[in-house]
Design an enzyme around this catalytic site. Sequence first.
Site, mmCIF file in Angstrom:
data_model
loop_
_atom_site.group_PDB
_atom_site.id
_atom_site.type_symbol
_atom_site.label_atom_id
_atom_site.label_comp_id
_atom_site.label_asym_id
_atom_site.label_seq_id
_atom_site.Cartn_x
_atom_site.Cartn_y
_atom_site.Cartn_z
ATOM 1 C CE LYS A 1 57.603 -23.741 -36.806
ATOM 2 N NZ LYS A 1 58.006 -24.473 -35.608
ATOM 3 C CD GLN B 1 57.167 -27.673 -33.918
ATOM 4 O OE1 GLN B 1 57.642 -27.075 -34.888
ATOM 5 N NE2 GLN B 1 56.461 -27.061 -32.990
ATOM 6 C CG ASP C 1 63.197 -22.870 -32.426
ATOM 7 O OD1 ASP C 1 62.505 -21.987 -32.977
ATOM 8 O OD2 ASP C 1 62.748 -23.975 -32.080
#
Length: 297
Positions: free
Chosen positions: A53, A97, A120
């Site tokens: 990422k 994460q 997200d």
Amino acid sequence: MTAIIIDGKATAGAVREELARCVAELKDRGVHPGLAVVLVGEDPASQVYVRNKDRAASEAGLAVSTLRLGADTDQATLLAAVEELNRDEAVHGILVQLPLPEGLDENQVIEAIDPAKDVDGLHPRNVAALTMGRAGLVPCTPAGCIELLDRHGIEIEGRRAVIVGRSMLVGKPLAALLLARHGTVTICHSRTRDLAAVVGEAEIVVAAVGVAGLVKGAWIRPGATVLDVGINRNEAGKLVGDVETAAAAERAGAITPVPGGVGPMTIAMLLRNTIIAAALANGLDAEEILASAAAAR
Ligand code: NDP
């Protein structure tokens, strides 16, 4: 029939080029999109994801910072870190994460993220927006699935879509997106009876389970599109999806490989969400910026 292989890596590359143009345009307008990734602990798969990422975001011109916290981090420390990123005006997107190490409350952390920075798309406010058909940040993997269908000319409207898996990360938001595009959607899970028959009805099949080869090639309706979200390691240590790819490709019209299918799109959509968040935070029309970069392709 032999299926068209949907090259997610190439598609994601094209998307990322467009997004790099969006970033350049935003910078011209004085906006420098910033993504903050929070990584707690030493999970090896998470380390790899975060590295990927980080690289993709930097290549697209985003400012990326990764906050690494030890596996022994407590809930209060993590929440305080998220609060600080919420306040930081240079940060437009925050990604924590997942999974978090045992003992940390994921839901509480997700709810602590400013919904406007929740790239997200997991904050309840964004989940509600998606369900209600309102603007919001959409989870990256389902958004990547839709983008793959769109960029390969695969129609959704009026078609039967079957999703295997009902997670908050993939199955449920994808169902909402397909429904919003007028698909006829069925969601299957571990209690579904006669999965083979349900999958066999689908014109679009999405497998998001986490069990290698669960979806058998023989189940696929001839000509169907198959998106394989699963990422599993087989006995030989190779990455494989949730679908028996070779057998399914004999019947399907189009299919994504693993690796190189849905996975690369997930990262591209994370960049897109960060750009959308940065544009909106600065009172700019995100849709217009994305559309102008896409038109230049
Ligand atoms: P979860 O474990 O959260 O959800 C799995 C789902 O599969 C559940 O709804 C479960 O049903 C269902 N399921 C389990 N076993 C069966 C079965 N035998 N028959 C039918 N359904 C079953 O997984 P995620 O959604 O987070 O991830 C799914 C897969 O996608 C994983 O391999 C993951 O690594 C991968 N993934 C890939 C991404 C990418 O970028 N390509 C991103 C995110 C995930 P129930 O609810 O009843 O338990």
